[in-house]
Design an enzyme around this catalytic site. Structure first.
Site, PDB file in Angstrom:
ATOM      1  N   CYS A   1     -34.683  24.898 -17.773  1.00 58.00           N
ATOM      2  CA  CYS A   1     -33.716  23.915 -17.250  1.00 58.00           C
ATOM      3  C   CYS A   1     -34.487  22.771 -16.588  1.00 58.00           C
ATOM      4  CB  CYS A   1     -32.814  24.590 -16.225  1.00 58.00           C
ATOM      5  SG  CYS A   1     -33.751  25.238 -14.846  1.00 58.00           S
TER       6      CYS A   1
ATOM      7  N   HIS B   1     -39.945  32.360 -12.661  1.00 57.05           N
ATOM      8  CA  HIS B   1     -40.125  33.769 -12.990  1.00 57.05           C
ATOM      9  C   HIS B   1     -40.515  33.899 -14.454  1.00 57.05           C
ATOM     10  CE1 HIS B   1     -37.411  34.215  -9.360  1.00 57.05           C
ATOM     11  NE2 HIS B   1     -38.582  34.693  -9.025  1.00 57.05           N
TER      12      HIS B   1
ATOM     13  N   HIS C   1     -36.574  27.233  -6.398  1.00 61.42           N
ATOM     14  CA  HIS C   1     -35.558  28.097  -5.774  1.00 61.42           C
ATOM     15  C   HIS C   1     -35.279  27.710  -4.326  1.00 61.42           C
ATOM     16  CE1 HIS C   1     -35.645  30.697  -9.191  1.00 61.42           C
ATOM     17  NE2 HIS C   1     -36.918  30.974  -9.037  1.00 61.42           N
TER      18      HIS C   1
ATOM     19  N   CYS D   1     -34.831  22.537  -6.555  1.00 63.30           N
ATOM     20  CA  CYS D   1     -33.922  21.938  -7.539  1.00 63.30           C
ATOM     21  C   CYS D   1     -32.740  21.276  -6.806  1.00 63.30           C
ATOM     22  CB  CYS D   1     -33.409  23.039  -8.468  1.00 63.30           C
ATOM     23  SG  CYS D   1     -32.122  22.466  -9.567  1.00 63.30           S
TER      24      CYS D   1
ATOM     25  N   GLU E   1     -33.919  32.451  -3.625  1.00 62.23           N
ATOM     26  CA  GLU E   1     -32.919  31.383  -3.438  1.00 62.23           C
ATOM     27  C   GLU E   1     -31.891  31.783  -2.369  1.00 62.23           C
ATOM     28  OE1 GLU E   1     -30.968  29.539  -6.999  1.00 62.23           O
ATOM     29  OE2 GLU E   1     -29.145  30.195  -6.003  1.00 62.23           O
TER      30      GLU E   1
ATOM     31  N   THR F   1     -27.059  30.335  -7.815  1.00 63.26           N
ATOM     32  CA  THR F   1     -26.838  29.393  -8.921  1.00 63.26           C
ATOM     33  C   THR F   1     -26.872  30.047 -10.307  1.00 63.26           C
ATOM     34  OG1 THR F   1     -29.205  28.927  -8.946  1.00 63.26           O
ATOM     35  CG2 THR F   1     -27.808  27.405  -7.699  1.00 63.26           C
TER      36      THR F   1
ATOM     37  N   CYS G   1     -24.923  26.895 -11.450  1.00 63.47           N
ATOM     38  CA  CYS G   1     -25.374  25.571 -11.894  1.00 63.47           C
ATOM     39  C   CYS G   1     -25.024  25.290 -13.357  1.00 63.47           C
ATOM     40  CB  CYS G   1     -26.867  25.401 -11.631  1.00 63.47           C
ATOM     41  SG  CYS G   1     -27.894  26.148 -12.880  1.00 63.47           S
TER      42      CYS G   1
ATOM     43  N   SER H   1     -37.122  37.574 -14.332  1.00 61.64           N
ATOM     44  CA  SER H   1     -36.227  36.413 -14.307  1.00 61.64           C
ATOM     45  C   SER H   1     -34.786  36.905 -14.276  1.00 61.64           C
ATOM     46  CB  SER H   1     -36.477  35.552 -15.557  1.00 61.64           C
ATOM     47  OG  SER H   1     -35.336  34.786 -15.848  1.00 61.64           O
TER      48      SER H   1
ATOM     49  N   SER I   1     -36.104  29.770 -17.268  1.00 55.65           N
ATOM     50  CA  SER I   1     -37.504  29.543 -16.913  1.00 55.65           C
ATOM     51  C   SER I   1     -38.431  29.804 -18.098  1.00 55.65           C
ATOM     52  CB  SER I   1     -37.894  30.439 -15.722  1.00 55.65           C
ATOM     53  OG  SER I   1     -37.549  31.779 -15.984  1.00 55.65           O
TER      54      SER I   1
END
Ligand code: SF4
Length: 291
Positions: free
Chosen positions: A14, A41, A75, A97, A127, A162, A192, A221, A265
């Site tokens: 992303c 991750h 994060h 982000c 996060e 997110t 997100c 991840s 990721s």
């Protein structure tokens, strides 16, 4: 019958993660930067960072940092963590982000407006720790069994990690609304957009009637694991792989249609390598039949 392969319409790195990687790999920081916590991750990205002279330490290893500059990952982190790094004399580069910053702001907004902040997410995720660290009091819930900690709080202001699945968030919101002591629940959707696009792309893959899902991404991840879960929840065989060599020919025996997707990721070249490996396997039906 040849096995069909369909790639998800949205997958892989992303913009939030890519921006953070680009910042860390900028030659001006070579040998001068320590990333606090895993930037993303993903093992291949981590290997690339290390090869480019970026150092990586966990948050409890801050005392061991020898570079002048440190970087906060995509994060995010709490204000107190950032202040602590500045107090120690580091130049702090913040790669949080913008959509994680939005989550922080909305959680604080709900707190200011008198709601008891609730974060739907994993309490041990970096996060979530950052968001919690910026609030006076809050609760983190992920399963219905976590809701008991909300006892006594009548007005719940809810945000989400997110990377959550929105359907799971909605399920826990419904359970919150049914708690006998709760009068009001206000939810602000902080899942997100890139994650939603990847979840929608999975829905499209499922509509295309795949009978095998391969999800590419780092073992740790969270969003990659959730993508695999979405496919498996439909009763479809689904495998999470970090590298092309992990794809096993025996998975393809009797399959008609393989869907490939990846977490937020996962770099494009790793997805491409897995895709090529799958193409090679399905091009050799005899190998798949006898594996
Ligand atoms: S997954 Fe979403 S919130 Fe996280 S870095 Fe990517 S865009 Fe930002």
């Amino acid at each position: 019958m040849p096995v069909k392969i369909t790639l998800a319409q949205a997958m892989g790195t992303c913009f939030g993660v890519q921006d953070a990687i680009d910042m860390a790999l900028d030659p001006i920081y070579r040998g001068k930067l320590t990333v606090v916590g895993q930037l993303v991750h993903n093992p291949q990205v981590t290997e690339r960072l290390l090869a480019n002279g970026v150092r990586i330490v966990e948050r409890d290893q801050i005392d061991s940092i020898t570079t002048e500059a440190v970087m906060i990952t995509a994060h995010g982190a709490s204000d107190s963590t950032k202040a602590d790094l500045q107090k120690r004399g580091f130049t702090v580069y913040d790669a949080t982000c913008p959509l994680v910053i939005r989550l922080h702001k909305l959680a604080r907004f709900l707190e200011r407006e008198g709601w008891f902040p609730v974060i739907v997410g994993k309490a041990d995720h970096v996060e979530v720790k950052g968001v919690v660290g910026n609030l006076k009091a809050s609760a983190v819930v992920y399963h219905e069994r976590d809701l008991e900690q909300l006892r006594g709080h009548e007005r719940l202001g809810v945000v989400s990690q997110t990377t959550n699945r929105l359907d799971k968030v909605n399920t826990i919101l419904d359970a919150m609304r049914k708690l006998p002591w709760v009068r009001e629940v206000r939810f602000i959707d902080t899942v997100c957009q890139p994650v939603k696009e990847r979840q929608a792309a999975i829905a499209t893959l499922l509509e295309a009637d795949i009978d095998l899902g391969i999800v590419v991404g780092g073992r740790n991840s969270a969003n990659t694991a959730k993508l695999r879960e979405v496919i498996a929840d439909r009763g479809i065989a689904a495998f999470h792989v970090e590298r092309p060599e992990e794809v096993e020919p025996r998975w393809f025996v009797t399959r008609r249609h393989v869907g490939i997707t990846a977490g937020t990721s996962t770099p494009q070249d790793v997805i491409e390598a897995v895709y090529q490996r799958v193409r090679e396997i399905v091009a050799q039906p005899a190998a798949a039949d006898h594996a």
